[in-house]
Design a protein around this motif. Sequence first.
Motif, PDB file in Angstrom:
ATOM      1  N   LEU A 282       0.814  -1.217   0.000  1.00 49.39           N
ATOM      2  CA  LEU A 282       0.000   0.000   0.000  1.00 49.39           C
ATOM      3  C   LEU A 282       0.842   1.259   0.000  1.00 49.39           C
ATOM      4  O   LEU A 282       0.405   2.323  -0.437  1.00 49.39           O
ATOM      5  N   ASN A 283       2.072   1.155   0.489  1.00 46.99           N
ATOM      6  CA  ASN A 283       2.932   2.329   0.548  1.00 46.99           C
ATOM      7  C   ASN A 283       3.565   2.653  -0.807  1.00 46.99           C
ATOM      8  O   ASN A 283       4.099   3.743  -0.995  1.00 46.99           O
ATOM      9  N   THR A 284       3.525   1.678  -1.733  1.00 43.20           N
ATOM     10  CA  THR A 284       4.170   1.870  -3.029  1.00 43.20           C
ATOM     11  C   THR A 284       3.143   1.972  -4.151  1.00 43.20           C
ATOM     12  O   THR A 284       3.123   2.942  -4.904  1.00 43.20           O
ATOM     13  N   ARG A 285       2.279   0.984  -4.274  1.00 43.98           N
ATOM     14  CA  ARG A 285       1.241   1.019  -5.320  1.00 43.98           C
ATOM     15  C   ARG A 285      -0.111   1.442  -4.767  1.00 43.98           C
ATOM     16  O   ARG A 285      -1.118   1.367  -5.451  1.00 43.98           O
ATOM     17  N   GLY A 286      -0.143   1.905  -3.528  1.00 40.61           N
ATOM     18  CA  GLY A 286      -1.388   2.388  -2.944  1.00 40.61           C
ATOM     19  C   GLY A 286      -1.494   3.887  -3.097  1.00 40.61           C
ATOM     20  O   GLY A 286      -1.005   4.469  -4.051  1.00 40.61           O
ATOM     21  N   GLN A 287      -2.156   4.542  -2.148  1.00 41.14           N
ATOM     22  CA  GLN A 287      -2.319   5.998  -2.150  1.00 41.14           C
ATOM     23  C   GLN A 287      -2.933   6.478  -3.460  1.00 41.14           C
ATOM     24  O   GLN A 287      -2.435   7.368  -4.127  1.00 41.14           O
ATOM     25  N   PHE A 288      -4.050   5.875  -3.842  1.00 36.21           N
ATOM     26  CA  PHE A 288      -4.677   6.211  -5.113  1.00 36.21           C
ATOM     27  C   PHE A 288      -5.914   7.080  -4.896  1.00 36.21           C
ATOM     28  O   PHE A 288      -6.481   7.134  -3.806  1.00 36.21           O
ATOM     29  N   PHE A 289      -6.336   7.764  -5.967  1.00 34.09           N
ATOM     30  CA  PHE A 289      -7.576   8.513  -5.949  1.00 34.09           C
ATOM     31  C   PHE A 289      -8.709   7.612  -6.436  1.00 34.09           C
ATOM     32  O   PHE A 289      -8.525   6.811  -7.347  1.00 34.09           O
ATOM     33  N   PRO A 290      -9.902   7.724  -5.853  1.00 35.91           N
ATOM     34  CA  PRO A 290     -11.036   6.924  -6.340  1.00 35.91           C
ATOM     35  C   PRO A 290     -11.326   7.233  -7.812  1.00 35.91           C
ATOM     36  O   PRO A 290     -11.066   8.327  -8.304  1.00 35.91           O
ATOM     37  N   LEU A 291     -11.889   6.247  -8.505  1.00 39.25           N
ATOM     38  CA  LEU A 291     -12.203   6.418  -9.912  1.00 39.25           C
ATOM     39  C   LEU A 291     -13.084   7.637 -10.157  1.00 39.25           C
ATOM     40  O   LEU A 291     -12.884   8.392 -11.106  1.00 39.25           O
ATOM     41  N   GLU A 292     -14.054   7.858  -9.258  1.00 38.79           N
ATOM     42  CA  GLU A 292     -14.981   8.967  -9.457  1.00 38.79           C
ATOM     43  C   GLU A 292     -14.236  10.304  -9.443  1.00 38.79           C
ATOM     44  O   GLU A 292     -14.526  11.214 -10.229  1.00 38.79           O
ATOM     45  N   THR A 293     -13.242  10.413  -8.548  1.00 39.85           N
ATOM     46  CA  THR A 293     -12.471  11.654  -8.465  1.00 39.85           C
ATOM     47  C   THR A 293     -11.652  11.857  -9.722  1.00 39.85           C
ATOM     48  O   THR A 293     -11.580  12.968 -10.266  1.00 39.85           O
ATOM     49  N   MET A 294     -11.014  10.791 -10.216  1.00 46.23           N
ATOM     50  CA  MET A 294     -10.175  10.904 -11.399  1.00 46.23           C
ATOM     51  C   MET A 294     -11.004  11.227 -12.635  1.00 46.23           C
ATOM     52  O   MET A 294     -10.574  11.964 -13.520  1.00 46.23           O
ATOM     53  N   GLN A 295     -12.222  10.683 -12.711  1.00 49.22           N
ATOM     54  CA  GLN A 295     -13.051  10.897 -13.881  1.00 49.22           C
ATOM     55  C   GLN A 295     -13.544  12.337 -13.988  1.00 49.22           C
ATOM     56  O   GLN A 295     -13.948  12.785 -15.055  1.00 49.22           O
ATOM     57  N   LYS A 296     -13.479  13.072 -12.881  1.00 48.82           N
ATOM     58  CA  LYS A 296     -13.870  14.481 -12.916  1.00 48.82           C
ATOM     59  C   LYS A 296     -12.827  15.332 -13.635  1.00 48.82           C
ATOM     60  O   LYS A 296     -13.139  16.413 -14.130  1.00 48.82           O
ATOM     61  N   THR A 297     -11.593  14.857 -13.670  1.00 55.84           N
ATOM     62  CA  THR A 297     -10.517  15.639 -14.285  1.00 55.84           C
ATOM     63  C   THR A 297     -10.111  15.125 -15.651  1.00 55.84           C
ATOM     64  O   THR A 297      -9.431  15.815 -16.389  1.00 55.84           O
ATOM     65  N   THR A 298     -10.493  13.912 -15.990  1.00 55.64           N
ATOM     66  CA  THR A 298     -10.158  13.359 -17.303  1.00 55.64           C
ATOM     67  C   THR A 298     -11.234  12.367 -17.712  1.00 55.64           C
ATOM     68  O   THR A 298     -11.810  11.682 -16.873  1.00 55.64           O
ATOM     69  N   GLY A 299     -11.482  12.278 -18.995  1.00 54.06           N
ATOM     70  CA  GLY A 299     -12.560  11.417 -19.451  1.00 54.06           C
ATOM     71  C   GLY A 299     -12.121  10.047 -19.889  1.00 54.06           C
ATOM     72  O   GLY A 299     -12.944   9.265 -20.349  1.00 54.06           O
ATOM     73  N   ASP A 300     -10.832   9.734 -19.766  1.00 55.14           N
ATOM     74  CA  ASP A 300     -10.355   8.467 -20.318  1.00 55.14           C
ATOM     75  C   ASP A 300      -9.818   7.518 -19.256  1.00 55.14           C
ATOM     76  O   ASP A 300      -8.947   6.698 -19.523  1.00 55.14           O
ATOM     77  N   VAL A 301     -10.346   7.596 -18.038  1.00 51.83           N
ATOM     78  CA  VAL A 301      -9.979   6.634 -17.003  1.00 51.83           C
ATOM     79  C   VAL A 301     -10.688   5.321 -17.282  1.00 51.83           C
ATOM     80  O   VAL A 301     -11.892   5.292 -17.535  1.00 51.83           O
ATOM     81  N   ASP A 302      -9.954   4.223 -17.246  1.00 53.67           N
ATOM     82  CA  ASP A 302     -10.524   2.905 -17.501  1.00 53.67           C
ATOM     83  C   ASP A 302     -11.458   2.533 -16.347  1.00 53.67           C
ATOM     84  O   ASP A 302     -11.017   2.418 -15.203  1.00 53.67           O
ATOM     85  N   PRO A 303     -12.750   2.346 -16.599  1.00 55.70           N
ATOM     86  CA  PRO A 303     -13.686   2.028 -15.505  1.00 55.70           C
ATOM     87  C   PRO A 303     -13.408   0.680 -14.861  1.00 55.70           C
ATOM     88  O   PRO A 303     -13.878   0.421 -13.748  1.00 55.70           O
TER      89      PRO A 303
END
Length: 432
Positions: free
Chosen positions: A45-66
């Motif tokens: 979690l300390n390396t590949r964690g610390q992510f933003f939820p999909l909903e948050t990312m989709q607000k800034t870009t339209g090409d996030v893989d659902p």
Amino acid sequence: MPRRPLEGLRVIDMTVVWAGPFGSALLGDMGAEVIRVESLQHWDLNTRGQFFPLETMQKTTGDVDPDAKPWDLSANHNSVGRNKRSVTIDLTRPEGREVFYRLAEKSDIFIENNPTDVIRKLCVGYEILSQRNPRLIMLSMPAFGTTGPYESFRAFGANMEAVVGHTLLRGYPDSDATNNTGVFLADAAGGATGAFALLAALHYRNRTGKGQFIDMSQAENVTHTLSQAFMDYSMNRRVQTTLGNRDPARAPQGVYRCTGEDNWIALSCGSDAEFRGLCNVMGRPELATDERFADGLSRHDNQDALDPEISAWSVGQDYYEAFHALQAVGVACSPVLNSAAVFADAQLQERGVWQRLKHPKAGTHWYLGPIIGHMSKTPLKIWKYASTLGEDNEYVYKEVCGYTDEEYQRFVETQHAGTEIIAKAKAPAAPR
């Protein structure tokens, strides 16, 4: 496009959190083929964690893989994972360690920053790997080094800075250590020094043909940023305390509020001429001849009286206008910017610090480009997005390590190679 400086160099990266991944990112920026060795059985979690939820990312870009998985969306990983490949191997099993040994035979560098006992238990220490590849250079950069009573202790930047005295020196005079920020110098300093050490070892290998082991303590590395405090103690038996924004010699030095919401400037004067320039910009030339502030020592001794005079001026100033006015008369000054203002800052925009990059899972975003990208003969940029988990399995297993299609399929079936985190597999413990 010209060849990048370290093209043709292969690096095994088994680093965690931020310091190690940052160090290997610098090598990748310069063109080395960096292969991250990861595990399906353990999600760090300390390396590949610390992510933003999909909903948050989709607000800034339209090409996030659902259908993206959390381990491919980490902002931290996708930043320092740039220009790297990803392979998954379970090193707790003998067949996984054999894959790693094959990879080591075909590589130039192995970098890791795990606690020493982890490397020992996984049987991937230098004494084993160097028998398979005498030209291999290995950098171990755990928190406290690979020897001594702390060799296997766990630590993050906060812990390393605390144990070497940094934490008690970077706060404010009227507060204790609990008021410090969560921004730690030790991580970035460790990654940069690690990359530098590896380049030195490469130069040695070019002369001698021999690899070597580098034992680097991140805590010892950050201790060198406190040399003034330690020299003060060794010479005068004086224990330094917190200075806040002030300097042991320069005065005035501090951060001063400007007009608007949470807008500030940071300024520092190191000479009488600089102080006169500050006074003139403030419209207070008489302060330069005030006996309390007439020379550097007087200003240093009377900062408590000088700071309110500067604040009374700065609070009515636009922070960018004050910044430019003071720079025009030779005073070191800058606006104190939040992340949005940094992104829009004209200097960084002009120098092309930000690079727009599309990630197949996380979408298209602006990233900080290579730190030393402005090389006249070999200009650098991000040339590959951070690989998704296990994205380069077939390349590493087949092309680098030489396994057949059938053998690779067996690694897939036995959950060494894959792209999905799984429950921790039961496996025999590696011998110590």
